[in-house]
Design an enzyme around this catalytic site. Structure first.
Site, PDB file in Angstrom:
ATOM      1  N   HIS A  66       0.835  -1.208   0.000  1.00 17.55           N
ATOM      2  CA  HIS A  66       0.000   0.000   0.000  1.00 17.55           C
ATOM      3  C   HIS A  66       0.865   1.251   0.000  1.00 17.55           C
ATOM      4  O   HIS A  66       1.994   1.263   0.506  1.00 17.55           O
ATOM      5  CB  HIS A  66      -0.976   0.011   1.178  1.00 17.55           C
ATOM      6  N   ASP A  73      -0.644   4.491   0.817  1.00 14.60           N
ATOM      7  CA  ASP A  73      -1.123   5.481   1.777  1.00 14.60           C
ATOM      8  C   ASP A  73      -0.343   5.351   3.082  1.00 14.60           C
ATOM      9  O   ASP A  73       0.218   4.288   3.382  1.00 14.60           O
ATOM     10  CB  ASP A  73      -2.616   5.322   2.031  1.00 14.60           C
ATOM     11  N   GLU A  81      -5.164   1.438   3.075  1.00 18.15           N
ATOM     12  CA  GLU A  81      -4.882   0.390   4.056  1.00 18.15           C
ATOM     13  C   GLU A  81      -4.913   0.919   5.476  1.00 18.15           C
ATOM     14  O   GLU A  81      -5.319   0.213   6.401  1.00 18.15           O
ATOM     15  CB  GLU A  81      -3.520  -0.242   3.748  1.00 18.15           C
ATOM     16  N   HIS A 132       4.716   3.860  12.175  1.00 16.02           N
ATOM     17  CA  HIS A 132       3.800   4.840  12.762  1.00 16.02           C
ATOM     18  C   HIS A 132       4.490   5.736  13.785  1.00 16.02           C
ATOM     19  O   HIS A 132       3.814   6.506  14.473  1.00 16.02           O
ATOM     20  CB  HIS A 132       2.578   4.181  13.403  1.00 16.02           C
TER      21      HIS A 132
END
Length: 463
Positions: A84, A86, A149, A434
């Site tokens: 992904h 994104d 995602e 993240h």
């Protein structure tokens, strides 16, 4: 057979590609959605650029109206690689610009470097290395590039309606050696309205359910500034968590900022949730009874522990371990509170065993509950073809034995009947997905490409 030489020849091109891809701010932005850009212009531009790269490398490409795209080569049975483009919002605490693709000490920094642009491009260049070596695939290799995602997987819903989906393959979006089981994922929003509160104006923290909030903003009114300052001075925050009381914006208003440590929502124990520590501090102040009950309830239920202790859903099983719960988003005003929790439940647990206790507790306190997202658990046996072939590739390239294991994170492996998650984070490496200063080391990027190439050799190239 190893393709190290072919991949080494592509090294500089791959590094440049990852840097360029990371520079696209591909955070979901539906406010600026349009034709070909259902999730915003940044994601659209990133997808179009990546497909153009695939076409330049000699592969067949297709764009599914901006919802997803794929890059394909070979003939026969379909083998999928699901990545992904994104990314989650950049957040605070970066030492370099989060969309710079800057190289520092052998690492490419930027949001998406590891999750999931770097490894997706590693898979693409692994495909190219095999073709450069003059080898022929006996399967149709399809690199599918998702764009939603990190949110609701609307990209995969659209893709499944407009194309055939691989039954066998891997997602380059987790850890090595290999992940064969992924917990169920449940995002819930609880909300409640009430009469205007006298002291609490705003408590706001978090942007996504699947991220541990690293910042929480608080606004208070009609409290003695010195009392709040004294309470702040005596409150013991853990290492890594700080709080700053700002100058008054009006005679009756105070602002407080709590900073924590971000982490992936599936591993809340690795972060330090700024919202939770803000709520714990607020419970020490001289608020009115309604406010005290509200804050106490938030601390007792969504704010208690990492494994659903507050809601009494501490489920566990042998294949995948304990349930996890992350308080990912908090929006509290003087007249309403809403918050979003991210739950990852074990692969052998039932959905009703999770949702029923939470619904009962929420209803007893007058909260409305909305299910924002639910992904069922996913499990591929360790003795399956794909698990054996990929673990063999890992050992052939690294020289190390590896065992399949389970995670709380959800990857696109769930989309395929025989899908597993495979790389790129190596055992012992820090968890930076993240987090601020997300990166992928160039050494790991090249090693990952070699592992993926070997995996494709094992699965889709004649001996």
């Amino acid at each position: 057979m190893r393709l190290d030489h072919e991949i080494d020849n592509l090294k500089d091109e791959l590094i440049t590609a990852v840097q360029t891809c990371v520079r696209f701010n591909s955070v979901k932005n539906t406010k600026n959605a349009g034709p070909g850009a259902p999730f915003g212009p940044g994601i659209q531009q990133c997808l179009e650029w990546t497909l153009a790269l695939g076409e330049k490398l000699g592969f067949t490409v297709r764009n599914f109206e901006g919802y997803a795209g794929h890059i394909e080569t070979g003939e026969g049975e379909l083998l999928g690689i699901l990545g992904h483009l994104d990314v989650v919002p950049e957040g605070d605490g970066w030492s370099v610009p989060p969309f710079s693709g800057q190289i520092v000490k052998g690492r490419i920094y930027g949001r998406g470097a590891t999750d999931d642009k770097g490894p997706s491009l590693a898979a693409l260049f692994a495909m190219k290395a095999i073709e450069n070596a003059g080898l022929t695939f006996n399967k149709r290799i399809r690199l599918i590039l998702g764009t939603d995602e990190e949110s609701g997987w609307g990209d995969m819903d659209y893709y499944k309606q407009h194309s055939d989906l691989p039954k066998l393959g891997f997602a380059p979006d987790a850890e090595f050696p290999l992940i064969h089981a992924e917990k169920g994922i449940l995002h819930l929003e609880l909300s409640k309205s009430f009469n205007p509160l006298p002291h609490l104006i705003r408590v706001q923290g978090g942007e996504r359910a699947n991220v541990v909030p690293d910042l929480c903003q608080i606004e208070l009114q009609n409290l003695e500034p010195q009392e709040v300052a004294d309470a702040l001075g005596s409150f013991k925050f853990p290492e890594g968590v700080t709080a700053h009381l700002e100058a008054q914006t009006s005679p009756s208003t105070l602002k407080l900022t709590v900073k924590g440590v971000g982490a992936h929502g599936s591993m809340p124990h690795l972060g330090k949730n700024a919202v939770i520590y803000a709520l714990r501090f607020l419970e020490t102040l001289s608020l009115n009874p309604e406010e005290q009950n509200l804050i106490r309830w938030l601390n007792q239920y969504p704010g208690a522990g990492f494994s659903g202790e507050g809601f009494g859903v501490t489920l566990s099983d042998e294949p995948s371990g304990k349930l996890s719960l992350n308080l990912g988003v908090m929006n509290l005003t003087s007249e309403k509170v809403s918050f979003v929790i991210d739950i990852r439940y074990p692969v052998l647990s039932k959905y009703d065993d999770v949702i029923d206790p939470i619904q009962e507790i929420a209803a007893a306190q007058g909260y409305s509950l909305m299910i924002l997202n639910h992904q069922k658990a996913h499990y591929v046996p360790k003795d399956s073809q794909v698990v054996k072939a990929l673990l063999s590739a890992y050992k052939e390239v690294t020289g190390k034995d590896g065992e399949a294991f389970a995670i709380g994170g959800g990857t696109y492996a769930k989309v395929m009947e025989q899908g597993v998650a495979f790389g790129p984070t190596l055992p012992g490496e820090p968890e930076i997905i993240h987090c601020p200063d997300e990166y992928i080391s160039i050494e790991n990027l090249i090693l990952t490409t070699k592992i993926y190439a070997q995996a494709l050799l094992n699965l889709a190239v004649n001996p």
